[in-house]
Write a protein that holds these residues in place. Structure first.
Motif, mmCIF file in Angstrom:
data_model
loop_
_atom_site.group_PDB
_atom_site.id
_atom_site.type_symbol
_atom_site.label_atom_id
_atom_site.label_comp_id
_atom_site.label_asym_id
_atom_site.label_seq_id
_atom_site.Cartn_x
_atom_site.Cartn_y
_atom_site.Cartn_z
ATOM 1 N N PHE A 24 30.853 63.219 41.359
ATOM 2 C CA PHE A 24 29.436 62.929 41.145
ATOM 3 C C PHE A 24 28.596 63.813 42.062
ATOM 4 O O PHE A 24 28.839 63.849 43.276
ATOM 5 N N GLU A 26 24.714 64.143 42.976
ATOM 6 C CA GLU A 26 23.353 63.611 42.838
ATOM 7 C C GLU A 26 22.411 64.474 43.669
ATOM 8 O O GLU A 26 22.799 65.022 44.706
ATOM 9 N N MET A 28 20.673 64.045 46.125
ATOM 10 C CA MET A 28 20.549 63.053 47.196
ATOM 11 C C MET A 28 21.043 63.689 48.479
ATOM 12 O O MET A 28 22.126 64.285 48.502
ATOM 13 N N GLY A 70 22.733 58.625 39.441
ATOM 14 C CA GLY A 70 22.232 58.092 40.691
ATOM 15 C C GLY A 70 20.784 57.603 40.568
ATOM 16 O O GLY A 70 20.098 57.769 39.562
ATOM 17 N N ASN A 71 20.389 56.927 41.636
ATOM 18 C CA ASN A 71 19.020 56.401 41.702
ATOM 19 C C ASN A 71 17.993 57.505 41.467
ATOM 20 O O ASN A 71 16.903 57.260 40.946
ATOM 21 N N TRP A 96 15.018 58.393 47.184
ATOM 22 C CA TRP A 96 15.608 58.727 48.486
ATOM 23 C C TRP A 96 14.572 59.240 49.473
ATOM 24 O O TRP A 96 14.922 59.826 50.490
ATOM 25 N N ASN A 171 20.708 54.787 34.946
ATOM 26 C CA ASN A 171 21.525 54.448 36.111
ATOM 27 C C ASN A 171 21.086 53.129 36.734
ATOM 28 O O ASN A 171 19.885 52.929 36.979
ATOM 29 N N GLU A 172 22.006 52.226 36.961
ATOM 30 C CA GLU A 172 21.791 50.984 37.736
ATOM 31 C C GLU A 172 20.450 50.315 37.441
ATOM 32 O O GLU A 172 19.723 49.919 38.367
ATOM 33 N N TYR A 243 31.322 49.879 45.567
ATOM 34 C CA TYR A 243 31.543 50.495 46.884
ATOM 35 C C TYR A 243 32.123 49.436 47.806
ATOM 36 O O TYR A 243 31.736 48.275 47.756
ATOM 37 N N GLU A 291 30.748 55.264 39.411
ATOM 38 C CA GLU A 291 30.527 55.394 40.858
ATOM 39 C C GLU A 291 31.509 54.465 41.551
ATOM 40 O O GLU A 291 31.510 53.256 41.291
ATOM 41 N N TRP A 295 32.061 53.106 51.186
ATOM 42 C CA TRP A 295 30.708 53.450 51.674
ATOM 43 C C TRP A 295 30.332 52.409 52.721
ATOM 44 O O TRP A 295 30.271 51.219 52.404
ATOM 45 N N GLN A 353 30.334 60.532 46.392
ATOM 46 C CA GLN A 353 29.896 61.689 45.625
ATOM 47 C C GLN A 353 30.818 62.841 45.985
ATOM 48 O O GLN A 353 31.837 62.614 46.638
ATOM 49 N N ILE A 358 28.674 60.446 51.160
ATOM 50 C CA ILE A 358 29.903 59.655 50.941
ATOM 51 C C ILE A 358 30.933 60.466 50.122
ATOM 52 O O ILE A 358 31.299 60.093 49.019
HETATM 53 O O1 AHR Z 1 25.916 57.093 45.259
HETATM 54 C C1 AHR Z 1 24.805 56.625 45.975
HETATM 55 C C2 AHR Z 1 23.934 55.668 45.175
HETATM 56 O O2 AHR Z 1 24.647 54.482 44.965
HETATM 57 C C3 AHR Z 1 23.535 56.098 43.791
HETATM 58 O O3 AHR Z 1 22.394 56.871 43.769
HETATM 59 C C4 AHR Z 1 23.271 54.795 43.099
HETATM 60 O O4 AHR Z 1 23.484 54.860 41.712
HETATM 61 C C5 AHR Z 1 24.166 53.811 43.813
HETATM 62 O O5 AHR Z 1 23.485 52.672 44.208
#
Ligand code: AHR
Length: 506
Positions: A24, A26, A28, A70-71, A96, A171-172, A243, A291, A295, A353, A358
């Motif tokens: 993954f 992202e 981020m 991801g977020n 983020w 995502n989420e 996680y 995912e 973490w 990721q 992480i």
């Molecule tokens: O991988 C980090 C974050 O964890 C991602 O952006 C999100 O989808 C999850 O909460």
């Protein structure tokens, strides 16, 4: 302790879904910027791709990489990331608390993925956007030419379509932290309509609906049920995210977290199949575990925690750059075993990721790149899990844990490649103190030779918290596992305490 595993050529779970070994990327922290992409780095190529990081990615061997979040994706405008770089807007990424320069976007990622030899798994924004922007993106990416969006792609330098097969419908979106979060009803309808419109543009694509962000979500179960009740016909997969971390020094429970992963997967399968039965559907929806990882979300007040970094807006701040130790690597091994054991229904999985965030690979801006401890189980399983997944019968000594009661001290998965005749055994010893004497009965499989045997365990002079760091990059790794034999159709080995091993047999 002791463990006896029986495998049999006739007891298989299914073919190894090679997409299980996904990763993954992202937008981020430093996953993209100063991770895979850093123009000006001594190791960067003309496009700004870090060759040192690419070499480690190839060695790690992911098969598919999810992008761009991801977020992050829930507030992302994909058009910002295409076209002449100097014209791309700088934006605030609310997920983020970061300034996104958009120097890296879809074309760059597709190019990078080609170089890394991975499949692209692209997520669309269903947080702040909807049907129109998603179908435009499919047209931009996959339509050959002669339409507004496909011609724009060509103008932007890509004559050939990207031909992206795998797409995430957001995502989420069950999470209150998500930009544009939704109820299951709202999301279920949106996913259904977006999926329909995306498949009208390209019927060959495969779609992943958003499942629960974790097993502890108050809506877990009902979310999947509602979403699939709307979108079962239109989607191909439902996602899972999980996680794990060690809490309060309770290593025994941490080492048993794959028990939770197994139960989580089986719960989602049950829910999917309930919707299938009630809806009289014939097709099967599978799982994309897109995912998963260790973490350290709580108890780590290092300066790379998002709530601390949020004080000011910056470009690519250090975010959640967890340093992984020996214990984490053994746990990651068991997560991969869990995914393999469910390979009849979990068809895609992405470790989160890939670099810095992480991640199994770390890099420093202007500096080196190196492998974390968790790199090793991933790399070996991605390389050697081929052919069919074997169904294991395990009779193991138990280890007692606070969270999960008594669990098997030895956790394992195995594959058999009929063509090459190779059997791959992946083995974790969860005991912190005792070696485990292992016997693997190879019924009907006919292997007679140990081709290789390697183990990751506590290095000499170290302890279970030892990790690879910038100044000591190879402290934790694989070493030969001595004394593995095949005698009378059975493998015998001794697994050191707190270890993860890979044994290849021919
Ligand atoms: O991988 C980090 C974050 O964890 C991602 O952006 C999100 O989808 C999850 O909460």
């Amino acid at each position: 302790t002791t463990a006896r595993i029986t495998i049999d050529r006739d007891f298989t779970i299914g073919d190894v879904p090679r997409r299980l070994f996904g990763s993954f990327v992202e937008h981020m922290g430093r996953c993209v910027y100063t991770g895979i992409y850093e123009p000006g780095h001594p190791q960067a190529d003309a496009r700004g791709f870090r060759k040192d990081v690419l070499a480690l990615v190839k060695e790690l061997g992911p098969t598919v990489v999810r992008y761009p979040g991801g977020n992050f994706v829930s507030g992302y405008l994909w058009e910002d990331g295409v076209g002449p770089v100097e014209k791309r807007p700088r934006r605030l990424d609310g997920a983020w608390h970061t300034i996104e320069t958009n120097a890296f976007g879809l074309h760059e990622f597709v190019e990078w993925a080609k170089e890394a030899d991975v499949e692209v798994m692209e997520a669309v924004n269903l947080g702040t956007r909807g049907v129109e922007e998603a179908r435009a993106l499919v047209e931009y990416a996959n339509h050959p030419s002669g339409t507004y969006w496909s011609d724009l792609r060509r103008q932007n330098g890509a004559a050939d379509p990207f031909d992206i097969k795998l797409w995430c419908l957001g995502n989420e979106l069950d999470g209150p932290w998500q930009i544009g979060g939704k109820t299951a009803q709202e999301y279920g309808r949106l996913a259904q309509e977006t999926a329909k419109a995306m498949k009208f543009v390209d019927p060959s694509i495969e779609l992943v609906a958003v499942g629960s962000s974790n097993r502890q979500m108050p809506t877990f179960g009902s979310w999947e049920h509602t979403v699939l009740t709307h979108a079962y016909d239109e989607v191909d997969y439902i996602s899972m995210h999980a996680y794990y971390q060690e809490h309060d020094g309770d290593a025994a429970s941490f080492l048993a977290e794959a028990v939770d992963m197994d139960a989580f997967i089986e719960g989602v399968i049950a829910t999917v199949d309930a919707v299938k039965a009630a809806g009289k559907h014939t097709k099967q929806v599978d799982i994309s575990f897109d995912e998963w990882n260790v973490w350290y979300q709580s108890g780590l007040e290092t300066e790379d925690q998002p709530h601390l970094v949020a004080a000011q807006w910056r470009e690519h701040p250090r975010l959640i750059e967890d340093t992984y130790n020996v214990t984490d690597a053994v746990v990651v091994g068991t997560f991969l075993h869990s995914l393999l054991r469910h390979g009849d229904r979990v068809k895609i999985a992405n470790q989160a990721q890939l670099v810095n965030v992480i991640a199994p690979i770390r890099s420093e801006e202007g500096g080196p790149a190196w492998r974390q401890s968790i790199f090793w189980p991933f790399a070996r399983i991605a390389q050697h899990a081929r052919g069919r997944i074997l169904r294991l019968a395990i009779d193991s000594s138990q280890v007692s844990t606070k969270r999960y009661g008594d669990v098997d001290v030895v956790d394992a998965a195995a594959t058999w490649d009929e063509e090459s005749g190779t059997i791959a055994l992946f083995l974790a010893n969860r005991s912190l103190t005792e070696a485990s004497d292992l016997t693997v009965d190879l019924r009907g499989l006919g292997a007679t030779t140990v081709r290789s045997a390697e183990v990751l365990t506590v290095p000499e002079g170290g302890d279970r918290l030892v990790a690879n760091v910038v100044d000591d990059q190879d402290r934790v790794g694989l070493t030969p596992l001595r004394g593995v034999d095949v005698v009378d159709g059975a493998v015998r080995a001794t697994l050191p305490p707190l270890s993860w091993s890979v044994v290849l047999l021919d």
